[in-house]
Design an enzyme around this catalytic site. Structure first.
Site, PDB file in Angstrom:
ATOM      1  N   THR A  20       0.816  -1.216   0.000  1.00 28.95           N
ATOM      2  CA  THR A  20       0.000   0.000   0.000  1.00 28.95           C
ATOM      3  C   THR A  20       0.848   1.264   0.000  1.00 28.95           C
ATOM      4  OG1 THR A  20      -0.156  -0.155   2.419  1.00 28.95           O
ATOM      5  CG2 THR A  20      -1.981  -1.083   1.135  1.00 28.95           C
ATOM      6  N   GLY A  21       2.166   1.111  -0.101  1.00 29.22           N
ATOM      7  CA  GLY A  21       3.061   2.263  -0.147  1.00 29.22           C
ATOM      8  C   GLY A  21       3.245   2.779  -1.566  1.00 29.22           C
ATOM      9  N   SER A  43       0.441  -5.743   3.760  1.00 31.30           N
ATOM     10  CA  SER A  43       0.883  -4.555   4.494  1.00 31.30           C
ATOM     11  C   SER A  43       0.238  -4.552   5.872  1.00 31.30           C
ATOM     12  CB  SER A  43       0.532  -3.266   3.739  1.00 31.30           C
ATOM     13  OG  SER A  43      -0.826  -2.928   3.903  1.00 31.30           O
ATOM     14  N   LYS A  48      -5.001   2.137   4.570  1.00 36.91           N
ATOM     15  CA  LYS A  48      -4.539   2.185   3.184  1.00 36.91           C
ATOM     16  C   LYS A  48      -5.050   0.993   2.380  1.00 36.91           C
ATOM     17  CE  LYS A  48      -0.336   4.941   3.879  1.00 36.91           C
ATOM     18  NZ  LYS A  48       1.140   4.935   3.818  1.00 36.91           N
ATOM     19  N   LYS A 135      21.830   3.580  -0.500  1.00 32.36           N
ATOM     20  CA  LYS A 135      22.375   3.756   0.848  1.00 32.36           C
ATOM     21  C   LYS A 135      22.947   2.465   1.423  1.00 32.36           C
ATOM     22  CE  LYS A 135      19.544   7.799   1.659  1.00 32.36           C
ATOM     23  NZ  LYS A 135      19.274   7.937   0.212  1.00 32.36           N
ATOM     24  N   LYS A 147      19.956  -2.517   5.018  1.00 36.74           N
ATOM     25  CA  LYS A 147      19.763  -2.909   3.622  1.00 36.74           C
ATOM     26  C   LYS A 147      20.985  -3.652   3.079  1.00 36.74           C
ATOM     27  CE  LYS A 147      15.649  -1.445   2.301  1.00 36.74           C
ATOM     28  NZ  LYS A 147      14.657  -2.317   1.642  1.00 36.74           N
ATOM     29  N   VAL A 174      13.908   7.906  -5.669  1.00 36.90           N
ATOM     30  CA  VAL A 174      12.814   7.811  -6.632  1.00 36.90           C
ATOM     31  C   VAL A 174      11.963   9.058  -6.497  1.00 36.90           C
ATOM     32  CG1 VAL A 174      10.737   6.545  -7.285  1.00 36.90           C
ATOM     33  CG2 VAL A 174      12.809   5.302  -6.643  1.00 36.90           C
ATOM     34  N   ARG A 178       7.619   8.240  -0.924  1.00 36.23           N
ATOM     35  CA  ARG A 178       7.351   8.596   0.464  1.00 36.23           C
ATOM     36  C   ARG A 178       8.651   8.895   1.213  1.00 36.23           C
ATOM     37  NH1 ARG A 178       7.429   5.238   4.893  1.00 36.23           N
ATOM     38  NH2 ARG A 178       7.552   3.416   3.536  1.00 36.23           N
ATOM     39  N   VAL A 181      13.039  13.702  -0.936  1.00 37.92           N
ATOM     40  CA  VAL A 181      13.308  15.133  -0.870  1.00 37.92           C
ATOM     41  C   VAL A 181      12.286  15.969  -1.639  1.00 37.92           C
ATOM     42  CG1 VAL A 181      14.892  15.109  -2.851  1.00 37.92           C
ATOM     43  CG2 VAL A 181      15.158  16.850  -1.075  1.00 37.92           C
TER      44      VAL A 181
END
Length: 338
Positions: A20-21, A43, A48, A135, A147, A174, A178, A181
């Site tokens: 749902t993100g 999720s 959501k 990252k 990660k 991307v 969410r 920047v």
């Protein structure tokens, strides 16, 4: 050239974690176009899920919603029953928070990766694609470290899995996702405040979301297990991004900014492929493919050049403005008037 053909997904059952993100909302139309048999959305956000169910109610037979947390192995295993492909995007992502509440990120981003591997292997899933980040390369923050270790868990899983093939994709910022920047700068400008710049030389990769989805689907189609697919992406200086967004949202040629200093866990430049990884990277037109078991074929002078947000192709301010407009991150009728 590595081309994508979505035919391999036709009639298949696909599970999207964190479905749902931002990632889930964007990949679902691609899956529907590919005529998958079922999209299973996993999720922990009940609200959501409700809104997504309403959005796609006319296609309800194709959808299945699973409420649960990737930290819960039993629920994860139940969600994967009968699944052919898993796209694992569930994660905690805010660097600032990871630095002060590290164990929450360890539990969701790292320990849950082991749940993913075990549950997929138990259910004979065909392929699992783990969504990683720039990252994870030479990490300096807790988010990147979780990660980086998860990438190792995923690629190593291929040695012991009965049937399932595990692989990763890695990309940078991307556009508009969410916590990124672009929506942050947009909110600051709409409040009439100066745009905060951590360092005037800072650069970041910038990628439209549809290009990120393309990489994920290519990896699912072409990956044999153990690879890390890395998207080639343009970069830009954060000061240029701030200038472009100031123009787009305020109409001013020079929107005010302020230097606030680098935050804990931030880098000046992000890296997508380290110098050491370049020794076994296969380069294609739009991506690199890394597999640690591949022998490097460099015979002569070693050139240990990494692929980072400073030495990639740099976007100009007008090019950034165009990217914002082309991807729905600009006022529909152009710049606002003074």
């Amino acid at each position: 050239m590595m081309k994508r053909n979505d035919e391999f997904l036709k009639g298949k059952t696909v599970l999207v974690t964190g479905g749902t993100g931002t990632f889930g909302n964007f990949i679902i139309p691609y899956l529907l176009d590919a005529k998958v048999g079922q999209v299973r959305v996993f999720s922990r956000d009940e609200d959501k899920q409700y809104h997504m169910r309403q959005k796609y109610k006319e296609q309800e037979p194709v959808f299945s919603f699973v409420l649960g947390d990737v930290r819960d192995y039993n629920r994860f295993e139940q969600a994967m029953a009968g699944v052919d492909y898993v796209f694992h995007a569930a994660a905690l992502k805010h660097i600032d928070t990871s630095e002060i509440q590290p164990m929450e990120y360890v539990r969701t981003n790292l320990l849950a990766t082991e749940n993913l591997v075990r549950a997929a292997d138990a259910n004979d899933v065909t392929k699992v694609v783990f969504v990683s980040t720039d990252k994870a390369v030479k990490p300096v923050n807790l988010y990147g470290m979780t990660k980086a270790v998860s990438e190792k868990i995923i690629t190593a899983a291929n040695a012991t899995a009965k049937k399932t093939r595990f692989l990763c994709v890695r990309y940078g910022n991307v556009l508009g996702s969410r916590g990124s920047v672009v929506p942050f700068f947009k909110g600051v400008i709409e409040q009439g405040k100066p745009i905060p710049i951590t360092h005037p030389e800072m650069t970041r990769f910038m990628l439209p979301l549809d290009n990120a989805i393309d990489l994920v689907l290519k990896a699912a189609q072409h990956g044999n297990g153990g690879e890390i697919f890395v998207k080639k992406m343009p970069g830009c200086k954060i000061t240029d991004l701030a200038e472009a967004m100031g123009r787009v949202y305020s109409g001013k040629e020079r929107y005010p900014t302020e230097i606030i200093g680098i935050r804990p866990g931030e880098k000046i430049h992000e890296t997508l492929v380290s110098a050491e990884e370049m020794l076994y990277a296969k380069e294609y037109e739009q991506e690199f493919v890394l597999k640690r078991t591949d022998k490097n074929n460099i015979v002569g002078e070693l050139k240990l050049d990494e692929y980072n947000s400073k030495n990639t192709v740099q976007l100009s301010v007008p090019e950034i403005e165009k990217m914002l407009r082309d991807n729905g991150w600009a006022p529909e009728k152009g710049r606002k008037k003074n």
